[in-house]
Design an enzyme around this catalytic site. Structure first.
Site, short mmCIF file in Angstrom:
data_model
loop_
_atom_site.label_atom_id
_atom_site.label_comp_id
_atom_site.label_asym_id
_atom_site.label_seq_id
_atom_site.Cartn_x
_atom_site.Cartn_y
_atom_site.Cartn_z
N ASN A 81 2.18 -5.13 -3.14
CA ASN A 81 0.77 -5.47 -2.87
C ASN A 81 -0.03 -4.19 -2.61
O ASN A 81 0.41 -3.31 -1.88
CB ASN A 81 0.77 -6.34 -1.59
N ASP B 51 -11.98 -10.83 -0.84
CA ASP B 51 -13.28 -11.01 -0.18
C ASP B 51 -14.28 -10.14 -0.93
O ASP B 51 -13.91 -9.15 -1.55
CB ASP B 51 -13.25 -10.72 1.33
N HIS C 6 -10.30 -6.44 -2.00
CA HIS C 6 -11.41 -6.36 -1.04
C HIS C 6 -12.51 -5.62 -1.80
O HIS C 6 -12.52 -4.39 -1.85
CB HIS C 6 -10.98 -5.57 0.20
N GLU D 226 0.81 -1.24 0.00
CA GLU D 226 0.00 0.00 0.00
C GLU D 226 0.84 1.29 0.00
O GLU D 226 0.58 2.20 0.79
CB GLU D 226 -0.96 0.00 1.21
N GLU E 48 -5.89 -10.91 -1.42
CA GLU E 48 -6.71 -10.73 -0.21
C GLU E 48 -8.19 -10.71 -0.58
O GLU E 48 -8.94 -9.82 -0.17
CB GLU E 48 -6.33 -9.42 0.50
C1 XIL Z 1 -6.23 -6.76 8.35
C2 XIL Z 1 -6.49 -8.00 9.20
O1 XIL Z 1 -7.36 -8.85 8.49
C3 XIL Z 1 -7.11 -7.59 10.51
O2 XIL Z 1 -7.21 -8.70 11.40
C4 XIL Z 1 -6.29 -6.49 11.19
O3 XIL Z 1 -6.97 -6.04 12.32
C5 XIL Z 1 -6.01 -5.34 10.25
O4 XIL Z 1 -5.44 -5.82 9.04
N1 XIL Z 1 -5.02 -4.89 3.74
C6 XIL Z 1 -3.97 -5.65 4.20
C7 XIL Z 1 -4.17 -6.58 5.33
O5 XIL Z 1 -2.89 -5.64 3.57
O6 XIL Z 1 -3.01 -6.73 6.11
C8 XIL Z 1 -5.31 -6.14 6.22
O7 XIL Z 1 -5.52 -7.16 7.19
C9 XIL Z 1 -6.54 -5.89 5.39
C10 XIL Z 1 -6.31 -4.79 4.39
#
Ligand code: XIL
Length: 349
Positions: free
Chosen positions: A197, A264, A233, A156, A262
Site C-alpha cells: 500500500n 479522500d 489522498h 509506504e 484510502e
Molecule cells: C491516519 C489516520 O487517519 C489518523 O487518525 C492518524 O492520526 C494517522 O494516520 N496513510 C495511511 C493511514 O496509511 O494509516 C493514515 O491514517 C493516513 C495516511
C-alpha cells in the site's frame, strides 16, 4: 450578450435543480452505496464511533460492506510492548464486521509510522530484528485469521524518487524486510489477500514504476503479493483523472488486485481560510469521486478488490487534524448529511 446571459441563467438553474433533485433523492440514506456497485465499497471506521455516534454508525452500516480500522490495527495499538498485544478494540471491530456482514481489511503490519516506542528504541542484531518482524507478523495475522480478509502487509516503503525509504525496518534488516513480511503473512494466513500500500502512485510515475518493478521482481522470486493499494489522498485539481485511471490499468495489467485503499478528495490544498465548502468545489469533488468509481468499474472484476473511503464525515477526517487546515474531503458533511459527492454517486452509479 442578452442570450449569453440567459444561457448562463438557464445553465445555473439546471445545475442547481439537478443538485436539488440529487440531494433530495439521496438524503434519507435508504439507498446503499455498496449496493450500487459490483465491487466492495468500504470505509475506514472506528469502533467507539460506531457504537457511540448514532449517525456515524448508521452510515457505516447502511452504506458500506467493507471496513478498514483507522488506527486500532496499527503496531502502536496492537503491539504496545514486546510481550504484550492489545486486541480488545480490534477484536470488537472484527466482531462488529462479522455480525454486520462487512469484510474487514487489516491495516497495517509493517510501516515506519505509528510504531510503539519499544520498536523505535529496540537494540538488537540483525537476527534479533528478524525474529521481531517474524513474531510480530505471525502473532497478529494468526490472531485475526479467518476474520481479516486482507492485509496491508507493507505500507509506504518507497520515497518519491523511487528509492526505498530508509525506515527502521530497512535500516535494521535491509530491503529484504519487504519480502519477508509477505512470506510470514502468507504463512500465518494462507487465505488472506496480501497488499503493498502506498501514496502518490497516480501522480508520480517514477515512484509508480519503482514500486511495480520492485514488486514484480519479488513476485518473480515467489513472494506472495496479491495486490496493490493506491491510497489516493488526492485533490480536486490533481492528479489528473486520466493519471488515476491509467494507474489502475497499469496495476491490474501487471496482475495485481487493485485496492483504492484510502480515498479522500481535498478541496483546500493551499490551506486557505475556508469556513465552509464552496459550492463550486463541492461540485468538482462530486465529479471526481464519480470519475474514480466509474473508472474503477471498468477494470476487470477479477482485479477489483474495492474502493475504501478514508473517513465517514468531514468532521472525522484525518486531513483536518493532521494538516491543520479546514477541508471537506469526504462524502458526508459535518452533520453527517450527504454531500453532493455522495448524491452524485448514488444517482449515477
Ligand atoms: C491516519 C489516520 O487517519 C489518523 O487518525 C492518524 O492520526 C494517522 O494516520 N496513510 C495511511 C493511514 O496509511 O494509516 C493514515 O491514517 C493516513 C495516511
Amino acid at each position: 450578450m442578452k442570450s449569453l446571459l440567459s444561457i448562463g441563467v438557464i445553465g445555473f438553474l439546471l445545475v442547481s435543480s439537478c443538485q436539488k433533485e440529487e440531494l433530495s433523492s439521496c438524503g434519507n440514506l435508504n439507498k446503499s452505496l455498496a449496493d450500487k456497485v459490483e465491487f466492495y465499497c468500504g470505509t475506514v471506521a472506528d469502533l467507539s464511533q460506531i457504537v457511540n455516534n448514532q449517525p456515524y454508525g448508521q452510515i457505516v452500516n447502511s452504506q458500506f460492506n467493507s471496513v478498514t480500522a483507522e488506527n486500532s490495527m496499527k503496531s502502536a495499538y496492537l503491539h504496545p510492548n514486546q510481550n504484550t498485544y492489545y486486541w480488545t478494540e480490534a477484536d470488537e471491530l472484527a466482531d462488529y464486521c462479522a455480525s454486520h456482514s462487512k469484510r474487514l481489511h487489516g491495516h497495517t503490519l509493517i510501516w515506519h509510522k505509528q510504531l510503539p516506542d519499544w520498536i523505535l528504541n529496540y537494540q538488537g542484531s540483525t537476527a534479533d530484528w528478524e525474529k521481531l518482524l517474524k513474531e510480530h507478523i505471525l502473532e497478529i495475522v494468526s490472531h485475526f485469521k479467518g476474520k481479516v480478509a486482507s492485509w496491508d502487509v507493507v505500507n509506504e516503503a518507497f520515497n518519491e524518487d523511487g528509492t526505498l525509504r530508509n525506515s527502521i525496518w530497512k535500516e535494521n534488516l535491509g530491503a529484504s524486510y519487504i519480502e519477508k513480511a509477505f512470506i510470514y503473512a502468507r504463512e500465518a494466513d494462507p487465505n488472506a489477500k496480501l497488499f503493498y500500500n502506498d501514496y502518490s502512485l497516480a501522480i508520480n510515475p517514477v515512484k509508480r514504476s519503482a514500486v511495480l518493478n520492485y514488486l514484480n521482481h519479488l513476485r518473480a522470486k515467489g513472494t506472495p503479493i496479491d495486490g496493490i493499494g493506491m491510497q489516493m489522498h488526492i485533490f480536486n485539481g490533481f492528479p489528473e483523472n486520466i493519471e488515476i485511471s491509467n494507474t489502475m490499468d497499469e496495476i491490474w495489467k501487471n496482475d495485481y488486485l487493485v485496492h483504492i485503499s484510502e480515498l479522500d478528495i481535498s478541496i483546500n490544498p493551499q490551506s486557505q481560510q475556508m469556513l465552509s465548502a464552496p459550492d463550486k468545489e463541492l461540485r468538482r469533488q462530486a465529479e471526481k469521486y464519480l470519475y474514480i468509481f466509474k473508472a474503477y468499474e471498468r477494470i476487470p472484476a477479477r482485479y477489483q478488490f474495492g474502493i475504501t473511503i478514508w473517513g465517514v464525515s468531514d468532521n472525522d477526517s484525518w486531513i483536518r487534524y493532521t494538516y491543520n487546515r479546514n477541508d471537506f474531503p469526504l462524502l458526508f458533511d459535518d452533520n453527517y448529511l450527504p454531500k453532493p459527492a455522495y448524491c452524485k454517486l448514488i444517482s449515477n452509479l
